[in-house]
Design a protein around this motif. Structure first.
Motif, PDB file in Angstrom:
ATOM      1  N   ASN A  33      -8.895   7.781 -28.482  1.00 31.56           N
ATOM      2  CA  ASN A  33      -9.135   8.592 -27.293  1.00 31.56           C
ATOM      3  C   ASN A  33      -9.037   7.824 -25.981  1.00 31.56           C
ATOM      4  O   ASN A  33      -9.403   8.355 -24.932  1.00 31.56           O
ATOM      5  CB  ASN A  33     -10.521   9.235 -27.410  1.00 31.56           C
ATOM      6  CG  ASN A  33     -10.559  10.247 -28.518  1.00 31.56           C
ATOM      7  OD1 ASN A  33     -10.039  11.336 -28.393  1.00 31.56           O
ATOM      8  ND2 ASN A  33     -11.157   9.878 -29.644  1.00 31.56           N
ATOM      9  N   GLN A  34      -8.542   6.606 -26.015  1.00 34.07           N
ATOM     10  CA  GLN A  34      -8.533   5.748 -24.828  1.00 34.07           C
ATOM     11  C   GLN A  34      -7.827   6.414 -23.640  1.00 34.07           C
ATOM     12  O   GLN A  34      -8.377   6.462 -22.542  1.00 34.07           O
ATOM     13  CB  GLN A  34      -7.894   4.404 -25.155  1.00 34.07           C
ATOM     14  CG  GLN A  34      -8.065   3.379 -24.074  1.00 34.07           C
ATOM     15  CD  GLN A  34      -7.589   1.995 -24.515  1.00 34.07           C
ATOM     16  OE1 GLN A  34      -6.959   1.841 -25.556  1.00 34.07           O
ATOM     17  NE2 GLN A  34      -7.899   1.002 -23.721  1.00 34.07           N
ATOM     18  N   ALA A  35      -6.631   6.942 -23.843  1.00 32.64           N
ATOM     19  CA  ALA A  35      -5.900   7.584 -22.740  1.00 32.64           C
ATOM     20  C   ALA A  35      -6.612   8.857 -22.290  1.00 32.64           C
ATOM     21  O   ALA A  35      -6.685   9.141 -21.089  1.00 32.64           O
ATOM     22  CB  ALA A  35      -4.471   7.887 -23.173  1.00 32.64           C
ATOM     23  N   PHE A  36      -7.151   9.612 -23.233  1.00 29.97           N
ATOM     24  CA  PHE A  36      -7.856  10.858 -22.916  1.00 29.97           C
ATOM     25  C   PHE A  36      -9.107  10.608 -22.077  1.00 29.97           C
ATOM     26  O   PHE A  36      -9.400  11.337 -21.135  1.00 29.97           O
ATOM     27  CB  PHE A  36      -8.211  11.582 -24.219  1.00 29.97           C
ATOM     28  CG  PHE A  36      -8.966  12.858 -24.047  1.00 29.97           C
ATOM     29  CD1 PHE A  36      -8.424  13.938 -23.367  1.00 29.97           C
ATOM     30  CD2 PHE A  36     -10.229  12.999 -24.590  1.00 29.97           C
ATOM     31  CE1 PHE A  36      -9.124  15.126 -23.215  1.00 29.97           C
ATOM     32  CE2 PHE A  36     -10.939  14.182 -24.451  1.00 29.97           C
ATOM     33  CZ  PHE A  36     -10.378  15.249 -23.765  1.00 29.97           C
ATOM     34  N   PHE A  37      -9.862   9.544 -22.395  1.00 30.28           N
ATOM     35  CA  PHE A  37     -11.104   9.236 -21.673  1.00 30.28           C
ATOM     36  C   PHE A  37     -10.874   8.519 -20.341  1.00 30.28           C
ATOM     37  O   PHE A  37     -11.776   8.448 -19.520  1.00 30.28           O
ATOM     38  CB  PHE A  37     -12.026   8.360 -22.527  1.00 30.28           C
ATOM     39  CG  PHE A  37     -12.597   9.034 -23.747  1.00 30.28           C
ATOM     40  CD1 PHE A  37     -12.759  10.405 -23.814  1.00 30.28           C
ATOM     41  CD2 PHE A  37     -12.987   8.273 -24.830  1.00 30.28           C
ATOM     42  CE1 PHE A  37     -13.284  11.014 -24.934  1.00 30.28           C
ATOM     43  CE2 PHE A  37     -13.525   8.872 -25.966  1.00 30.28           C
ATOM     44  CZ  PHE A  37     -13.666  10.246 -26.013  1.00 30.28           C
ATOM     45  N   LYS A  38      -9.688   7.958 -20.130  1.00 32.66           N
ATOM     46  CA  LYS A  38      -9.429   7.100 -18.976  1.00 32.66           C
ATOM     47  C   LYS A  38      -9.895   7.680 -17.632  1.00 32.66           C
ATOM     48  O   LYS A  38     -10.510   6.969 -16.844  1.00 32.66           O
ATOM     49  CB  LYS A  38      -7.960   6.713 -18.908  1.00 32.66           C
ATOM     50  CG  LYS A  38      -7.677   5.676 -17.852  1.00 32.66           C
ATOM     51  CD  LYS A  38      -6.257   5.180 -17.930  1.00 32.66           C
ATOM     52  CE  LYS A  38      -5.999   4.266 -16.771  1.00 32.66           C
ATOM     53  NZ  LYS A  38      -6.024   2.887 -17.086  1.00 32.66           N
ATOM     54  N   PRO A  39      -9.665   8.952 -17.334  1.00 34.54           N
ATOM     55  CA  PRO A  39     -10.107   9.468 -16.020  1.00 34.54           C
ATOM     56  C   PRO A  39     -11.625   9.463 -15.811  1.00 34.54           C
ATOM     57  O   PRO A  39     -12.092   9.480 -14.690  1.00 34.54           O
ATOM     58  CB  PRO A  39      -9.586  10.911 -15.997  1.00 34.54           C
ATOM     59  CG  PRO A  39      -8.512  10.967 -17.029  1.00 34.54           C
ATOM     60  CD  PRO A  39      -8.887   9.955 -18.069  1.00 34.54           C
ATOM     61  N   TRP A  40     -12.392   9.438 -16.896  1.00 27.44           N
ATOM     62  CA  TRP A  40     -13.850   9.553 -16.778  1.00 27.44           C
ATOM     63  C   TRP A  40     -14.603   8.282 -17.133  1.00 27.44           C
ATOM     64  O   TRP A  40     -15.787   8.157 -16.826  1.00 27.44           O
ATOM     65  CB  TRP A  40     -14.355  10.695 -17.671  1.00 27.44           C
ATOM     66  CG  TRP A  40     -13.702  11.989 -17.331  1.00 27.44           C
ATOM     67  CD1 TRP A  40     -13.991  12.788 -16.263  1.00 27.44           C
ATOM     68  CD2 TRP A  40     -12.633  12.616 -18.030  1.00 27.44           C
ATOM     69  NE1 TRP A  40     -13.156  13.883 -16.259  1.00 27.44           N
ATOM     70  CE2 TRP A  40     -12.311  13.802 -17.334  1.00 27.44           C
ATOM     71  CE3 TRP A  40     -11.907  12.290 -19.164  1.00 27.44           C
ATOM     72  CZ2 TRP A  40     -11.303  14.661 -17.746  1.00 27.44           C
ATOM     73  CZ3 TRP A  40     -10.896  13.153 -19.569  1.00 27.44           C
ATOM     74  CH2 TRP A  40     -10.618  14.320 -18.867  1.00 27.44           C
TER      75      TRP A  40
END
Length: 121
Positions: A33-40
């Motif tokens: 989930n690294q790319a998915f979580f990046k904005p937060w």
């Protein structure tokens, strides 16, 4: 403080604290989930995304649970108990007005499922 930490279970989800020996599973969750979580997510050092880094996170979570200052529950789903998210109750204040802060993460593959609703309810 001696606190009994429960495991919560529904027909589709298990929520429980994880011992430090599950660090590889937690690391897999973050890598997926690294790319998915990046904005937060805050910027993290390289060690965060290692087994040893996650082992330390889980050890600190157990210390917080033992002293009553925080409670980190991991959401597990399916026959192999795949990690699909976590719910973190932190900055627990136990005075006249008891309170805490709540944070949660859900696996990208489960973002539209009812896992968050079941977990936070």
């Amino acid at each position: 403080m001696n606190i009994k930490i429960p495991t919560l279970q529904t027909a589709r989800l298990i929520m429980s604290p994880l011992p430090p020996d599950r660090a590889e599973d937690v690391l897999d969750f973050y890598r997926r989930n690294q790319a998915f979580f990046k904005p937060w997510e805050p910027e993290r050092d390289q060690e965060y995304l290692t087994v040893e880094g996650q082992r330390r996170v889980l050890e600190k979570a157990w210390e917080a649970m033992e002293n009553g200052s925080g409670f980190l529950f991991w959401m597990q789903h399916g026959p192999d108990n795949t990690l699909v998210g976590c719910v973190n109750f932190f900055n627990v204040i136990r005075e006249a007005f008891q309170s805490c802060l709540l944070g949660y993460k859900t696996d990208q593959a489960h973002k539209t499922s009812d896992a968050r609703i079941l977990a936070i309810g």
